[in-house]
Design an enzyme around this catalytic site. Structure first.
Site, PDB file in Angstrom:
ATOM      1  N   TYR A   1       0.850  -1.208   0.000  1.00 49.25           N
ATOM      2  CA  TYR A   1       0.000   0.000   0.000  1.00 49.25           C
ATOM      3  C   TYR A   1       0.885   1.258   0.000  1.00 49.25           C
ATOM      4  CZ  TYR A   1      -2.889   3.853   1.482  1.00 49.25           C
ATOM      5  OH  TYR A   1      -3.497   5.087   1.535  1.00 49.25           O
TER       6      TYR A   1
ATOM      7  N   ARG B   1       1.705   8.550  12.857  1.00 45.94           N
ATOM      8  CA  ARG B   1       1.374   9.807  13.541  1.00 45.94           C
ATOM      9  C   ARG B   1      -0.132  10.110  13.508  1.00 45.94           C
ATOM     10  NH1 ARG B   1       3.125  14.569   9.983  1.00 45.94           N
ATOM     11  NH2 ARG B   1       1.272  13.795   8.883  1.00 45.94           N
TER      12      ARG B   1
ATOM     13  N   ARG C   1     -10.802   5.456   8.548  1.00 41.87           N
ATOM     14  CA  ARG C   1      -9.718   5.169   7.583  1.00 41.87           C
ATOM     15  C   ARG C   1      -8.684   4.364   8.347  1.00 41.87           C
ATOM     16  NH1 ARG C   1      -8.846   9.757   3.994  1.00 41.87           N
ATOM     17  NH2 ARG C   1      -6.910  10.216   5.044  1.00 41.87           N
TER      18      ARG C   1
ATOM     19  N   PHE D   1      15.907  19.270  -0.878  1.00 41.60           N
ATOM     20  CA  PHE D   1      14.524  18.869  -1.171  1.00 41.60           C
ATOM     21  C   PHE D   1      14.238  17.481  -0.602  1.00 41.60           C
ATOM     22  CE2 PHE D   1      10.607  18.384  -3.326  1.00 41.60           C
ATOM     23  CZ  PHE D   1      10.614  17.242  -4.118  1.00 41.60           C
TER      24      PHE D   1
END
Ligand code: D9A
Length: 414
Positions: free
Chosen positions: A171, A218, A228, A288
């Site tokens: 997933y 978290r 969910r 980044f």
């Protein structure tokens, strides 16, 4: 966590002030939008609307990679917004996700029925498609390919939660690993990074899994209250029939054991993340990639063995985030930050935690991989200094105060 929480951490106040008053031009140089075509300027406005802090890091990317990553980010946000929209019925959502990538090459596709907060990227999708079609063909191929795979993968987990730990990895691969793989192919396609960066999909996948697993861990309460369920049943199924049971106060012990097991699992991606980072050569790409990774390890440390995860969303302080954002610009400073938070986890491993052996093993391996000269200095190191300053300030104020009251007393008595 608000700004005030950093008041007790003066070096974070310093970082916040530096960040506020432009001390981070090196990490995030401003880019001028005045010369941009209106559709491109609109895309950067979307970027700021969807993720303020991260938008600046994307804008700091060099050359034509900046626009490619900006468009990739918005296309992923659009796909994510369709996946997250619980008001779209499954029989409509499945074909939408599978066909989503085809709209990149159309000029007028848009979706006006979303109720999500980022619905503007769907309602004004033609703006994004226009800028997509203006990208170099190699960038278009990467973005379209990743969207096709991600759309397909998302349909698998629309009406089922990850059961096994392998399901969890699968997933997270579809919603985040593919982002790491896509970005790595864009980095190599820009010729600002070696081809190996785009080819080594295992490491790129781990960059995504470390971030996604941290977010899922978290956001336990926020997600489970919206039905969910992203925690793998193989983990929480040992403690109850429903994932929601973990949020019950009487189940806190079990819940924290399950939490520590998932954090221990996520920590196993760190060796890949460090190897991936060590291969990057372009500073703007390094920043980044580094910023989300150091935020993730700090978040995992904050969540480790912390029952507060089951009572609300545990976040790192804004000041701490800004301090790391400005310091995570070299491999040594990234290693120092990983070492700092891993050490804090090691200090808090409960000897009777079911995952104690596995946690200690991956923590020790990480500390070996992140040995550096210059440690990451956070609050604790400065405490003696702060305390003495605070005492000095206290003494000065006291002196001043007693001085005033004496004068007042003399005047009133005379
Ligand atoms: C990323 Cl193009 C993400 N995701 C993030 C942000 O970082 C990754 C979504 C789209 C893109 C990139 C990211 C950054 C740099 C290198 C990467 C990478 O791989 C090599 O992705 C793996 O979280 C979302 C996924 C995890 C699903 C991939 C960071 C980000 N942070 C948010 C804060 C938060 O907690 O979400 O967006 C923010 O700063 O607003």
């Amino acid at each position: 966590m608000g700004l005030l929480s950093s008041l007790a951490h003066p070096e974070e106040v310093v970082a916040l002030l530096k960040f506020k008053f432009g001390g981070c031009e090196t990490v995030m140089p401003k880019c001028d939008f005045s010369t941009m075509p209106p559709t491109r300027r609109r895309c950067y406005e979307f970027l700021k609307m969807t993720s303020r802090s991260f938008a600046a890091v994307i804008q700091a990317l060099e050359g034509d990679l900046r626009d490619a990553v900006c468009i990739f980010y918005l296309v992923l946000r659009a796909l994510d917004t369709v996946e997250d929209d619980m008001t779209i019925p499954i029989d409509v959502k499945v074909p939408m996700l599978k066909a989503f990538y085809t709209h990149l090459r159309e000029s007028d596709w848009r979706f006006m029925e979303s109720n999500e907060k980022d619905k503007m990227v769907l309602e004004e999708f033609p703006v994004i498609a226009t800028e997509f079609q203006a990208l170099a063909p190699i960038y278009q191929t990467v973005i379209s390919d990743i969207c096709q795979q991600m759309g397909e993968g998302m349909t698998i987990y629309l009406d089922q939660s990850p059961d096994s730990m392998d399901d969890w990895n699968e997933y997270c691969h579809y919603v985040a690993g593919l982002v790491g793989i896509g970005l790595s192919r864009l980095f190599s396609a820009s010729a600002m990074e070696d081809t190996v960066v785009g080819e080594d999909t295992r490491l790129a996948n781990s960059m995504g899994l470390f971030l996604q697993k941290t977010n899922i861990i978290r956001d336990f309460l926020e997600d489970v209250l919206q039905e969910r369920e992203f925690w793998p049943k193989e983990a929480w199924g040992k403690y109850g029939k429903k994932m929601l049971e973990l949020s019950r106060p009487e189940k806190r012990g079990d819940a924290v054991a399950c939490l520590n097991e998932l954090i221990t699992n996520a920590l196993h991606h760190i060796p890949d993340v460090l190897t991936y980072m060590s291969r990057l050569r372009n500073q703007s790409i390094f920043n980044f990639c580094a910023i989300p990774q150091v935020m993730a390890v700090a978040t995992l440390e904050r969540c480790y063995n912390n029952p507060a995860v089951f009572a609300g969303v545990v976040k790192i302080r804004k000041g701490e985030a800004v301090k790391m954002m400005m310091e995570a610009t070299t491999m040594d400073s990234v290693k120092a930050i990983f070492s700092h938070f891993t050490t804090h986890i090691k200090e808090r491993i409960p000897p009777n935690d079911p995952s104690v052996v596995t946690t200690r093993a991956i923590v020790d391996r990480t500390l070996t991989l992140t040995k550096v000269e210059q440690p990451y200095v956070s609050t604790s190191a400065y405490y003696p200094l702060y305390v003495s300053c605070a005492m000095l300030m206290g003494a000065i104020v006291w002196q001043y105060w007693t001085g005033i009251s004496n004068v007042v007393n003399n005047v009133s008595s005379s």
